[in-house]
Design an enzyme around this catalytic site. Structure first.
Site, PDB file in Angstrom:
ATOM      1  N   ASP A 262       0.808  -1.213   0.017  1.00  0.00           N
ATOM      2  CA  ASP A 262       0.114   0.060   0.085  1.00  0.00           C
ATOM      3  C   ASP A 262       1.057   1.184  -0.109  1.00  0.00           C
ATOM      4  O   ASP A 262       2.228   1.225   0.223  1.00  0.00           O
ATOM      5  CB  ASP A 262      -0.973  -0.088   0.976  1.00  0.00           C
ATOM      6  CG  ASP A 262      -2.104   0.700   0.801  1.00  0.00           C
ATOM      7  OD1 ASP A 262      -2.182   1.577  -0.013  1.00  0.00           O
ATOM      8  OD2 ASP A 262      -3.158   0.756   1.606  1.00  0.00           O
TER       9      ASP A 262
HETATM   10  C1  BGC Z   1      -5.138   3.220   0.017  1.00  0.00           C
HETATM   11  C2  BGC Z   1      -5.410   2.061  -0.855  1.00  0.00           C
HETATM   12  C3  BGC Z   1      -5.216   2.747  -2.251  1.00  0.00           C
HETATM   13  C4  BGC Z   1      -3.847   3.420  -2.627  1.00  0.00           C
HETATM   14  C5  BGC Z   1      -3.694   4.115  -3.837  1.00  0.00           C
HETATM   15  C6  BGC Z   1      -3.890   4.047  -0.176  1.00  0.00           C
HETATM   16  O1  BGC Z   1      -3.910   5.216   0.802  1.00  0.00           O
HETATM   17  O2  BGC Z   1      -4.811   2.693   1.196  1.00  0.00           O
HETATM   18  O3  BGC Z   1      -6.451   1.478  -0.722  1.00  0.00           O
HETATM   19  O4  BGC Z   1      -5.380   1.828  -3.149  1.00  0.00           O
HETATM   20  O5  BGC Z   1      -3.871   4.524  -1.587  1.00  0.00           O
HETATM   21  O6  BGC Z   1      -4.551   5.408  -4.027  1.00  0.00           O
END
Ligand code: BGC
Length: 701
Positions: A262
């Site tokens: 993530d």
């Molecule tokens: C979130 C993810 C997301 C990623 C990309 C993160 O802050 O937890 O769910 O896919 O950002 O935008």
């Protein structure tokens, strides 16, 4: 073919090129083309806007992606870029939020919606979505409950398979298909206190039987990628957990795609306190099984030196590259790296996409109360007041994670209701209490629309109090006091504890965040053009203090149903939820009778059936549910577990025999010795309209 091409590429790539593939690049508003030219990124996130420097809020477009792709193809081995973006519940055609989609208990619709999202996103150059989110949530304070499928692993697994099928199809090299990403692996919903990003603790059996099944279903469905979660689970941050990312995911389930971290979750291993610096964080994550690093750049900065010093092995690096190349090959990027720039005009917001969005929105709204059959509003109601802060809502109907939705595409809620209202019905509007009081005397009924603005739920949007947002309880009280019949409509990204409000009004319709066609869908239900059919995919607490609350709880040694004063309870409120999992009403009623089991003893499988009769005056749609309870186990078992559901559409007075086949495999669980399997003994079984009632039978395994 794929594997030999991977081997061939690997044999030609130098270390720098290999590590480049492991890096996902985000431009922070100032795109550096050199990163692509020098092969320092395997993927670009939110590419659009990047080249022009306008930041991530701009939608993607084929031309921008094609330009970046040309630079990538110009590198020595011509490895194409994989463009990723959060396409969560629609791209331009915004569908209901995922939690609402689950309320439909209609995986087929979810598949169709994901398929439209894939059509639209790929038309703008995106080939990879960071969805579906498969995190089980038992605590509605956690804002990300909006993005998942609720509390049940069986429903979660069905929805996972459907959405992945919709995004990926049978072959995601097709130009209108996306690579999916099951996230956030794993246990992210256990964040303590409902505080997103906080640590969680979960026992191994509960992890295996509740949190992992949707991910296992995703892997079985052929999902291309997974995302590792932010949280620290049982003392091991998810992005550094080799047992779960490698032993379970690859070893037990045979996953051969890749894992992306993530956002910054690799370098956050430092904050978690398991790594001293970026080099150590990167080494831990790579070795654990995180193949691609989202955004923070620690892989590209440190892995070469870490290889020298022996912190990581060549095989760790090669294996990660192999997995990423495998997905790029399966996605057809080597053969079809570019997007036809004419597609966007053809594929975005097609009329049939809107039609599906409207149907889906209708099928997600849950009727929770309907005293004296106030709904549907019939022709006796000539003048209706529509009241509340959300009556002109447009993009407020989208919910969180809808970066490519546009307010201009949405008919404001009030206008949409006007368009649907039957001829001769007049709607008058009031967005605050004073005006509502002023106009109410001259109206026959009031539709009161309250709830949450989109960014009150979703990532990083947790609440300590599940009541309606400030001021709204007072509004409901005032409006309910006006002496007119009131329909309360709640737009929200989570279950709200509306105990008092539900008692004050005649009808309650939970509309969640219903998406681009939400207004019209709401009108169709209110005025009876369509009947509600959705059911709760999460337990609705009566007070915040009840959370975590979920239907598949353990019995305890002193269950609430037991005699005597000393039992698991609150002294101030009942244990029972406001509305249970699986609950929902419609415009007719159903009766269940004649439960029959094919045998008293199950060997291999069992047939269970019951008669379901439409006992009301309108045709209707009933979601018939199958639950079991394993009465004695080597470990304690849930008081009920959902094992099946089926819809029946019945005319007034019509009866249908609904039957389910239960297999032994469905009764397997994680046993005291850690293995998964069945245990002989007694079981209860129900065919039921929700998780707290139904016809009960027994059998032996
Ligand atoms: C979130 C993810 C997301 C990623 C990309 C993160 O802050 O937890 O769910 O896919 O950002 O935008």
């Amino acid at each position: 073919m794929t594997e030999s091409k991977i081997a061939d590429l690997l044999s030609k790539m130098n270390l720098e090129e290999k590590i480049g593939q492991l890096n996902q690049y985000f431009s922070f508003g100032n795109f550096d083309a050199e990163i692509i030219r020098k092969g320092k990124a395997g993927s670009v996130i939110n590419a659009a806007g990047a080249l022009t420097g306008t930041g991530e809020s701009k939608s993607s477009d084929a031309e921008t992606c094609n330009n970046i792709q040309k630079l990538a193809l110009d590198t020595p081995h011509g490895i194409p870029q994989l463009f990723g973006r959060d396409v969560i519940h629609g791209y331009r055609t915004i569908f209901p939020i995922p939690l609402a989609q689950s309320a439909s208990f209609n995986p087929e619709l979810a598949e169709q919606a994901a398929s439209i999202a894939a059509l639209e996103a790929t038309a703008t150059g995106i080939k990879w979505t960071f969805a579906p989110m498969l995190d089980i949530a038992r605590d509605a304070r956690w804002g990300r409950i909006a993005e998942g499928n609720g509390e049940d692993p069986f429903l979660g697994a069905q929805m996972a398979a459907a959405v992945i099928k919709g995004f990926q199809g049978d072959d995601y090299s097709a130009p209108d298909k996306l690579v999916a990403c099951a996230k956030h692996y794993v246990g992210y919903g256990t964040a303590e206190g409902g505080r997103d990003y906080d640590a969680g603790e979960v026992s191994e059996p509960t992890l295996r039987d509740i949190y992992l099944p949707p991910f296992e279903a995703a892997v079985k469905s052929g999902v291309g990628t997974l995302m590792s979660a932010f949280l620290d689970l049982n003392g091991i941050p998810a992005s550094g957990n080799r047992r779960l990312l490698t032993d379970v995911l690859r070893g037990e389930w045979g996953f051969d795609g890749f894992v992306v971290s993530d956002w910054d979750s690799v370098v956050e291993l430092i904050q978690h306190g398991v790594a001293e610096d970026r080099a150590e964080a990167a080494a831990i994550a790579l070795h654990a099984g995180v193949d691609m690093e989202m955004v923070s750049g620690s892989y590209i900065e440190t892995l070469a030196a870490s290889l020298q010093s022996g912190k990581v092995t060549q095989e760790d690096i090669d294996e990660a590259v192999r997995r990423i190349l495998r997905i790029k090959l399966r996605a057809g990027l080597f053969d079809k790296p570019f997007t036809d720039p004419d597609r966007a005009t053809r594929d975005l917001l097609r009329p049939n996409s809107r039609t599906l969005a409207r149907q889906f929105a209708r099928e997600t709204m849950v009727l929770l109360k309907n005293e004296d059959d106030l709904l549907p509003l019939d022709s006796n109601f000539k003048r209706i007041a529509v009241v509340g802060p959300l009556i002109h809502a447009r993009s407020e109907l989208f919910g969180s994670w809808s970066p490519d939705g546009r307010a201009a595409d949405v008919t404001p809620l009030g206008d949409a209701l006007k368009q649907i209202a039957p001829a001769g019905v007049e709607l008058v509007f009031a967005d605050h209490a004073d005006k509502a009081t002023h106009i109410a005397q001259s109206t026959d009924a009031i539709v009161l629309v309250v709830g949450e603005y989109p960014y009150r739920s979703g990532e990083n949007s947790n609440v300590s109090d599940l009541s309606l947002p400030p001021g709204q309880a007072e509004l409901v009280e005032t409006v309910a006091g006006l002496g007119k019949p009131v329909v309360l409509v709640v737009i929200a990204g989570r279950p709200l504890a509306i105990t008092k409000q539900a008692a004050q009004v005649q009808s309650v319709l939970y509309a969640w965040q219903p998406g681009i066609e939400g207004g019209a869908a709401l009108g169709e239900i209110l005025f009876g053009l369509e009947a509600p059919s959705a059911r709760l995919p999460v337990t609705f607490p009566r007070a915040t203090g009840q959370v975590p609350i979920y239907y598949n709880q353990k019995n305890s040694g002193r269950p609430i149903r037991a005699d005597g004063p000393f039992k698991s309870r609150y002294v101030d409120i009942p244990n029972a939820p406001l509305y249970p999992f699986g609950y929902g009403l419609t415009y007719t009623t159903f009766e269940y009778a004649n439960l029959k089991l094919s045998s008293e003893t199950m060997r291999g499988k069992l047939e269970i059936s019951a008669d379901v009769t439409n006992s009301g005056k309108r045709a209707g749609n009933e979601l018939v549910q199958l639950y079991v309870r394993d009465l004695v186990g080597s470990l304690t078992r849930p008081v009920r577990e959902l094992k099946g559901f089926e819809r029946v559409v019945l005319k007034p007075g019509e009866t249908r025999r609904v039957s389910f086949t239960l297999t032994e495999e469905a009764l397997a669980f994680t046993r005291a010795d850690g293995t998964k399997g069945i245990e002989p003994g007694k079981f209860n079984i129900w065919i039921a309209p929700n998780s707290q009632s139904g016809l009960q039978g027994d059998f032996k395994l």
